[in-house]
Design an enzyme around this catalytic site. Structure first.
Site, PDB file in Angstrom:
ATOM      1  N   MET A 168       0.756  -1.252   0.092  1.00 57.66           N
ATOM      2  CA  MET A 168       0.029   0.083  -0.024  1.00 57.66           C
ATOM      3  C   MET A 168       0.901   1.372   0.004  1.00 57.66           C
ATOM      4  O   MET A 168       0.520   2.258   0.452  1.00 57.66           O
ATOM      5  CB  MET A 168      -0.748   0.000   1.321  1.00 57.66           C
ATOM      6  CG  MET A 168      -1.712  -1.286   1.171  1.00 57.66           C
ATOM      7  SD  MET A 168      -3.529  -0.837   2.199  1.00 57.66           S
ATOM      8  CE  MET A 168      -2.670  -0.829   3.801  1.00 57.66           C
ATOM      9  N   GLY A 169       2.263   1.056  -0.349  1.00 55.55           N
ATOM     10  CA  GLY A 169       3.176   2.133  -0.522  1.00 55.55           C
ATOM     11  C   GLY A 169       3.532   2.639   0.820  1.00 55.55           C
ATOM     12  O   GLY A 169       3.736   1.851   1.653  1.00 55.55           O
ATOM     13  N   GLY A 175      11.366  -2.619   5.063  1.00 57.79           N
ATOM     14  CA  GLY A 175      10.682  -3.809   5.187  1.00 57.79           C
ATOM     15  C   GLY A 175      10.133  -4.213   3.696  1.00 57.79           C
ATOM     16  O   GLY A 175      10.336  -5.220   3.110  1.00 57.79           O
ATOM     17  N   HIS A 176       9.563  -3.137   3.147  1.00 58.81           N
ATOM     18  CA  HIS A 176       9.123  -3.516   1.650  1.00 58.81           C
ATOM     19  C   HIS A 176      10.535  -3.718   0.658  1.00 58.81           C
ATOM     20  O   HIS A 176      10.215  -4.736  -0.041  1.00 58.81           O
ATOM     21  CB  HIS A 176       8.368  -2.257   1.113  1.00 58.81           C
ATOM     22  CG  HIS A 176       7.374  -2.062   1.914  1.00 58.81           C
ATOM     23  ND1 HIS A 176       7.113  -0.666   2.559  1.00 58.81           N
ATOM     24  CD2 HIS A 176       6.042  -2.382   2.036  1.00 58.81           C
ATOM     25  CE1 HIS A 176       5.924  -0.748   3.146  1.00 58.81           C
ATOM     26  NE2 HIS A 176       5.204  -1.819   2.879  1.00 58.81           N
ATOM     27  N   ASP A 195       2.658  -9.375   8.566  1.00 53.63           N
ATOM     28  CA  ASP A 195       1.354  -9.544   8.622  1.00 53.63           C
ATOM     29  C   ASP A 195       1.093 -11.059   8.448  1.00 53.63           C
ATOM     30  O   ASP A 195       0.768 -11.664   7.640  1.00 53.63           O
ATOM     31  CB  ASP A 195       0.812  -8.805   7.543  1.00 53.63           C
ATOM     32  CG  ASP A 195       0.618  -7.352   7.633  1.00 53.63           C
ATOM     33  OD1 ASP A 195       0.211  -6.975   8.589  1.00 53.63           O
ATOM     34  OD2 ASP A 195       1.584  -6.604   6.877  1.00 53.63           O
ATOM     35  N   GLY A 206       5.289 -10.237   3.491  1.00 49.71           N
ATOM     36  CA  GLY A 206       5.912 -10.458   4.685  1.00 49.71           C
ATOM     37  C   GLY A 206       5.217 -11.167   5.688  1.00 49.71           C
ATOM     38  O   GLY A 206       4.305 -11.171   5.759  1.00 49.71           O
ATOM     39  N   SER A 212       7.163  -0.716  10.243  1.00 51.94           N
ATOM     40  CA  SER A 212       5.828  -0.776   9.663  1.00 51.94           C
ATOM     41  C   SER A 212       5.475   1.053   9.297  1.00 51.94           C
ATOM     42  O   SER A 212       6.127   1.592  10.046  1.00 51.94           O
ATOM     43  CB  SER A 212       4.915  -1.032  10.804  1.00 51.94           C
ATOM     44  OG  SER A 212       3.470  -0.610  10.601  1.00 51.94           O
ATOM     45  N   SER A 213       4.763   1.044   8.419  1.00 50.14           N
ATOM     46  CA  SER A 213       4.167   2.333   7.997  1.00 50.14           C
ATOM     47  C   SER A 213       3.624   3.220   9.079  1.00 50.14           C
ATOM     48  O   SER A 213       3.723   4.257   9.199  1.00 50.14           O
ATOM     49  CB  SER A 213       3.214   2.224   6.792  1.00 50.14           C
ATOM     50  OG  SER A 213       3.910   1.418   5.735  1.00 50.14           O
ATOM     51  N   ARG A 214       2.956   2.367  10.058  1.00 51.37           N
ATOM     52  CA  ARG A 214       2.158   3.055  11.285  1.00 51.37           C
ATOM     53  C   ARG A 214       3.173   3.707  12.433  1.00 51.37           C
ATOM     54  O   ARG A 214       3.092   4.255  13.100  1.00 51.37           O
ATOM     55  CB  ARG A 214       1.273   2.177  11.700  1.00 51.37           C
ATOM     56  CG  ARG A 214       0.200   1.800  10.662  1.00 51.37           C
ATOM     57  CD  ARG A 214      -1.250   1.367  11.233  1.00 51.37           C
ATOM     58  NE  ARG A 214      -2.087   1.044  10.328  1.00 51.37           N
ATOM     59  CZ  ARG A 214      -2.618   0.269   9.425  1.00 51.37           C
ATOM     60  NH1 ARG A 214      -1.761  -1.159   9.608  1.00 51.37           N
ATOM     61  NH2 ARG A 214      -3.632   0.290   8.642  1.00 51.37           N
TER      62      ARG A 214
HETATM   63  O1  PAF Z   1       0.105  -5.902   3.296  1.00 54.58           O
HETATM   64  C1  PAF Z   1      -0.320  -4.967   2.638  1.00 54.58           C
HETATM   65  O2  PAF Z   1       0.169  -3.995   2.469  1.00 54.58           O
HETATM   66  C2  PAF Z   1      -1.842  -4.902   2.189  1.00 54.58           C
HETATM   67  O3  PAF Z   1      -2.646  -5.783   2.696  1.00 54.58           O
HETATM   68  C3  PAF Z   1      -2.000  -5.676   0.644  1.00 54.58           C
HETATM   69  C4  PAF Z   1      -1.584  -7.212   0.747  1.00 54.58           C
HETATM   70  C5  PAF Z   1      -1.165  -4.944  -0.139  1.00 54.58           C
HETATM   71  C6  PAF Z   1      -3.297  -5.639   0.090  1.00 54.58           C
HETATM   72  O4  PAF Z   1      -3.858  -4.357   0.167  1.00 54.58           O
END
Ligand code: PAF
Length: 277
Positions: A26-27, A32-33, A146, A143, A181-183
């Protein structure tokens, strides 16, 4: 790096690519990403990171509106990591008409995160299928941060016979152990100092399990009470089996400790796989 917003263009671009690995996000890209992109690159010559903040998986009162949108920055980081294509559809492209068909996940989606975020996994599964259909990748990286999302996606891909290999990726952490985490950016300086305690509570449970203890309910209670003493609002700290996320049976050895708790107004989650002796 190419940036594509339309599904038709994406399909045209990919029509002659035999091996594509997808990293759905989700950007608000962080390390992590980027670790997911790195793994994707090791698995396929073409890596597509999708960036789409999916309204469907946010409940009422959740942070859909304020979810950080940092597209330019995200692209710079992804390009530096060797990502091939960013798929960045807008809301109209993904939900051209009101979504009426959904992937309806089983009961496990109503436990843990699903208990506190009603409808969340239905929204996640539905958008993931749509993203898979848009990209048609051979593999996709998710990842372990989640963990419940990964477990549910693995099972629906299995059960619905989607020809996509799901690759799990380890959680990336700050030096003090906090899962990226983005949060995390919502935390005040004081809260940021306190935030690693969720991980520490989980590590304590891991140590007890490793020492042969199987009094899981007592462990869960002790971890929750510890966090509450430090001002956390605890949703759960629990021990589950890895595959179905149900309470461990007497002979279950592949376990996972999962926690979710709110600090100030920021809800954090974390988890750790543990092999019981
Ligand atoms: O993990 C996330 O960022 C979101 O839940 C995903 C898998 C991109 C679905 O919107």
């Amino acid at each position: 790096m190419e940036i594509i917003g339309s599904i038709d263009q994406l399909r045209a671009r990919l029509s002659s690519e035999p091996d594509v690995c997808c990293v759905p996000t989700m950007g608000n890209i962080h390390d992590g990403h980027l670790s997911l992109v790195k793994i994707a690159r090791q698995n396929a010559p073409v890596v597509i990171t999708t960036i789409f903040v999916n309204r469907l998986q946010f409940g009422q009162g959740e942070d859909f509106e304020r979810y950080p949108r940092t597209f330019e920055d995200d692209c710079a980081k992804l390009e530096a990591e060797g990502n091939t294509i960013v798929f960045h559809p807008d809301e109209q492209e993904m939900y051209a008409e009101q979504q009426e068909f959904f992937i309806d996940p089983p009961k496990v989606a109503n436990t843990l995160e699903g208990r506190f975020r009603r409808g969340h996994f239905r929204g996640v599964c539905t958008v993931v299928v749509k993203l898979f259909n848009a990209v048609q990748p051979q593999s996709a990286v998710f990842g372990k941060k989640d963990y419940q999302q990964l477990a549910i996606i693995r099972r629906f891909v299995d059960q619905l016979l989607l020809p996509i290999r799901i690759i799990p990726a380890e959680t990336i952490r700050a030096p003090d152990g906090l899962a990226l985490s983005s949060r995390n950016r919502y935390l005040s300086a004081e809260e940021r100092k306190e935030a690693p305690r969720l991980r520490e509570a989980i590590l304590q449970i891991r140590d007890w399990i490793r020492s042969g203890d199987r009094r899981f309910v007592a462990m869960e209670y002790a971890a929750g009470a510890l966090l509450a003493r430090y001002g956390w609002n605890v949703d759960y700290v629990v021990v589950r089996n890895q595959r179905e996320l149900r309470r461990p049976a007497a002979d279950d050895k592949d376990l996972v400790v999962l926690g979710a708790a709110t600090l100030g107004s920021t809800r954090l989650i974390d988890n750790l796989e543990v092999s019981a002796p």
